[in-house]
Design a protein around this motif. Structure first.
Motif, mmCIF file in Angstrom:
data_model
loop_
_atom_site.group_PDB
_atom_site.id
_atom_site.type_symbol
_atom_site.label_atom_id
_atom_site.label_comp_id
_atom_site.label_asym_id
_atom_site.label_seq_id
_atom_site.Cartn_x
_atom_site.Cartn_y
_atom_site.Cartn_z
ATOM 1 N N THR A 190 0.172 3.225 -15.014
ATOM 2 C CA THR A 190 -0.149 3.428 -13.603
ATOM 3 C C THR A 190 -0.140 2.106 -12.848
ATOM 4 O OG1 THR A 190 -1.440 5.407 -14.079
ATOM 5 C CG2 THR A 190 -1.912 4.288 -12.008
ATOM 6 N N THR A 191 -0.710 1.081 -13.450
ATOM 7 C CA THR A 191 -0.715 -0.233 -12.811
ATOM 8 C C THR A 191 0.705 -0.776 -12.697
ATOM 9 O OG1 THR A 191 -2.916 -0.646 -13.718
ATOM 10 C CG2 THR A 191 -1.689 -2.567 -12.916
ATOM 11 N N TYR A 192 1.490 -0.618 -13.737
ATOM 12 C CA TYR A 192 2.889 -1.065 -13.711
ATOM 13 C C TYR A 192 3.656 -0.363 -12.585
ATOM 14 C CZ TYR A 192 7.779 -1.518 -14.990
ATOM 15 O OH TYR A 192 9.129 -1.745 -14.953
ATOM 16 N N VAL A 193 3.499 0.948 -12.481
ATOM 17 C CA VAL A 193 4.209 1.707 -11.447
ATOM 18 C C VAL A 193 3.754 1.286 -10.051
ATOM 19 C CG1 VAL A 193 4.496 4.028 -10.461
ATOM 20 C CG2 VAL A 193 4.759 3.671 -12.919
ATOM 21 N N ALA A 194 2.466 1.033 -9.889
ATOM 22 C CA ALA A 194 1.953 0.604 -8.581
ATOM 23 C C ALA A 194 2.605 -0.707 -8.139
ATOM 24 C CB ALA A 194 0.435 0.454 -8.621
ATOM 25 N N TRP A 195 2.764 -1.621 -9.079
ATOM 26 C CA TRP A 195 3.381 -2.911 -8.750
ATOM 27 C C TRP A 195 4.906 -2.778 -8.631
ATOM 28 C CZ3 TRP A 195 1.116 -7.396 -7.277
ATOM 29 C CH2 TRP A 195 -0.264 -7.465 -7.407
ATOM 30 N N ARG A 196 5.517 -2.022 -9.522
ATOM 31 C CA ARG A 196 6.972 -1.865 -9.515
ATOM 32 C C ARG A 196 7.467 -1.172 -8.250
ATOM 33 N NH1 ARG A 196 9.204 2.625 -13.145
ATOM 34 N NH2 ARG A 196 8.505 3.716 -11.294
ATOM 35 N N ASP A 197 6.752 -0.135 -7.828
ATOM 36 C CA ASP A 197 7.189 0.646 -6.678
ATOM 37 C C ASP A 197 6.748 0.065 -5.342
ATOM 38 O OD1 ASP A 197 8.334 2.302 -8.515
ATOM 39 O OD2 ASP A 197 6.938 3.971 -8.212
ATOM 40 N N GLY A 198 6.110 -1.084 -5.365
ATOM 41 C CA GLY A 198 5.704 -1.744 -4.122
ATOM 42 C C GLY A 198 4.694 -0.937 -3.324
ATOM 43 N N LYS A 199 3.744 -0.337 -4.030
ATOM 44 C CA LYS A 199 2.690 0.415 -3.344
ATOM 45 C C LYS A 199 1.877 -0.542 -2.482
ATOM 46 C CE LYS A 199 3.428 4.453 -5.244
ATOM 47 N NZ LYS A 199 3.882 5.587 -4.474
ATOM 48 N N SER A 200 0.985 0.012 -1.671
ATOM 49 C CA SER A 200 0.180 -0.817 -0.781
ATOM 50 C C SER A 200 -0.641 -1.825 -1.599
ATOM 51 C CB SER A 200 -0.753 0.056 0.059
ATOM 52 O OG SER A 200 -1.762 0.622 -0.754
ATOM 53 N N ARG A 201 -1.047 -2.867 -0.922
ATOM 54 C CA ARG A 201 -1.801 -3.930 -1.581
ATOM 55 C C ARG A 201 -3.082 -3.380 -2.203
ATOM 56 N NH1 ARG A 201 -5.760 -7.926 -0.247
ATOM 57 N NH2 ARG A 201 -5.283 -9.908 -1.255
ATOM 58 N N ARG A 202 -3.779 -2.522 -1.483
ATOM 59 C CA ARG A 202 -5.036 -2.003 -2.008
ATOM 60 C C ARG A 202 -4.810 -1.072 -3.204
ATOM 61 N NH1 ARG A 202 -7.250 1.830 2.877
ATOM 62 N NH2 ARG A 202 -5.511 3.277 2.883
ATOM 63 N N THR A 203 -3.689 -0.364 -3.234
ATOM 64 C CA THR A 203 -3.361 0.474 -4.391
ATOM 65 C C THR A 203 -3.119 -0.397 -5.611
ATOM 66 O OG1 THR A 203 -2.354 2.132 -2.949
ATOM 67 C CG2 THR A 203 -1.759 2.216 -5.273
ATOM 68 N N ARG A 204 -2.377 -1.478 -5.421
ATOM 69 C CA ARG A 204 -2.114 -2.392 -6.540
ATOM 70 C C ARG A 204 -3.399 -3.039 -7.035
ATOM 71 N NH1 ARG A 204 1.974 -4.226 -2.952
ATOM 72 N NH2 ARG A 204 0.884 -6.203 -2.839
ATOM 73 N N ILE A 205 -4.270 -3.431 -6.107
ATOM 74 C CA ILE A 205 -5.533 -4.071 -6.504
ATOM 75 C C ILE A 205 -6.423 -3.082 -7.249
ATOM 76 C CG2 ILE A 205 -7.697 -5.016 -5.603
ATOM 77 C CD1 ILE A 205 -6.006 -6.446 -3.456
ATOM 78 N N ALA A 206 -6.534 -1.867 -6.748
ATOM 79 C CA ALA A 206 -7.390 -0.869 -7.400
ATOM 80 C C ALA A 206 -6.901 -0.564 -8.817
ATOM 81 C CB ALA A 206 -7.444 0.412 -6.561
ATOM 82 N N SER A 207 -5.597 -0.402 -8.975
ATOM 83 C CA SER A 207 -5.074 -0.121 -10.315
ATOM 84 C C SER A 207 -5.259 -1.329 -11.229
ATOM 85 C CB SER A 207 -3.607 0.298 -10.257
ATOM 86 O OG SER A 207 -2.792 -0.741 -9.783
ATOM 87 N N THR A 208 -5.139 -2.522 -10.675
ATOM 88 C CA THR A 208 -5.337 -3.737 -11.462
ATOM 89 C C THR A 208 -6.792 -3.884 -11.884
ATOM 90 O OG1 THR A 208 -3.472 -4.798 -10.340
ATOM 91 C CG2 THR A 208 -5.019 -6.245 -11.482
ATOM 92 N N VAL A 209 -7.726 -3.502 -11.020
ATOM 93 C CA VAL A 209 -9.147 -3.533 -11.397
ATOM 94 C C VAL A 209 -9.378 -2.641 -12.613
ATOM 95 C CG1 VAL A 209 -11.469 -2.796 -10.673
ATOM 96 C CG2 VAL A 209 -10.064 -4.185 -9.142
ATOM 97 N N ALA A 210 -8.809 -1.435 -12.576
ATOM 98 C CA ALA A 210 -8.955 -0.525 -13.725
ATOM 99 C C ALA A 210 -8.390 -1.160 -14.992
ATOM 100 C CB ALA A 210 -8.258 0.806 -13.435
ATOM 101 N N LEU A 211 -7.241 -1.805 -14.861
ATOM 102 C CA LEU A 211 -6.604 -2.424 -16.018
ATOM 103 C C LEU A 211 -7.392 -3.623 -16.542
ATOM 104 C CD1 LEU A 211 -4.122 -2.348 -17.885
ATOM 105 C CD2 LEU A 211 -3.002 -3.909 -16.277
ATOM 106 N N VAL A 212 -7.972 -4.414 -15.646
ATOM 107 C CA VAL A 212 -8.724 -5.600 -16.061
ATOM 108 C C VAL A 212 -10.037 -5.208 -16.750
ATOM 109 C CG1 VAL A 212 -10.021 -7.581 -15.137
ATOM 110 C CG2 VAL A 212 -7.680 -7.163 -14.385
#
Length: 154
Positions: A69-91
């Motif tokens: 999910t985090t990879y797709v958020a970054w790969r697909d150029g989702k909004s900044r807050r979407t990328r940050i939220a998914s990254t928080v889950a991953l971290v």
């Protein structure tokens, strides 16, 4: 993908609550990642061992979905807050894994609560990821700058 990951995480939390309530982590003899002397026991020794192993299996699969999910958020150029939220889950995920191990080796109320709190942080981050991933930007020029979407001329 974010919605599936969020649903899987919710199911994993429920399974984790059941695992803790059953005391299934204790069936592994305070060994982690081993349980009953093996890393991957195909035939758990008893029902509590099966519960613990099933929780670990679902957690592993869910962890890979969080990574995806985090990879797709970054790969697909989702909004900044979407990328940050998914990254928080991953971290938080590796911390959650270590806390999961601590629930088997230490098994105190503090460890249990911290493990559950980390799960809720991951779940909240994934809820935000899901909501923001499916959010459509407001492209209506008449609603820009007004709270109701009506202009002074209306």
């Amino acid at each position: 993908m974010a919605a599936v990951t969020t649903g899987m995480t919710f199911a994993l939390i429920l399974l984790g609550v059941y695992t803790a309530a059953a005391g299934a982590g204790l069936s592994c003899g305070a060994r982690w990642p081993l349980c009953n002397g093996a890393v991957f026991g195909l035939f758990p020794a008893n029902w509590p061992s099966f519960i613990e192993w099933f929780h670990r299996l679902v957690a592993m699969i869910t962890g890979f979905f969080i990574l995806g999910t985090t990879y797709v958020a970054w790969r697909d150029g989702k909004s900044r807050r979407t990328r940050i939220a998914s990254t928080v889950a991953l971290v938080v995920l590796p911390v959650q894994v270590l806390l999961g191990g601590a629930t088997v080796t230490i098994y105190t109320a503090l460890v249990q609560v911290t493990h559950h709190a980390a799960a809720l942080v991951i779940f909240a981050a994934l809820i935000a990821t899901t909501v923001w991933a499916y959010e459509t930007p407001d492209t209506n020029p008449t609603s820009a700058g007004t709270a109701t979407g009506m202009s002074a001329d209306d």
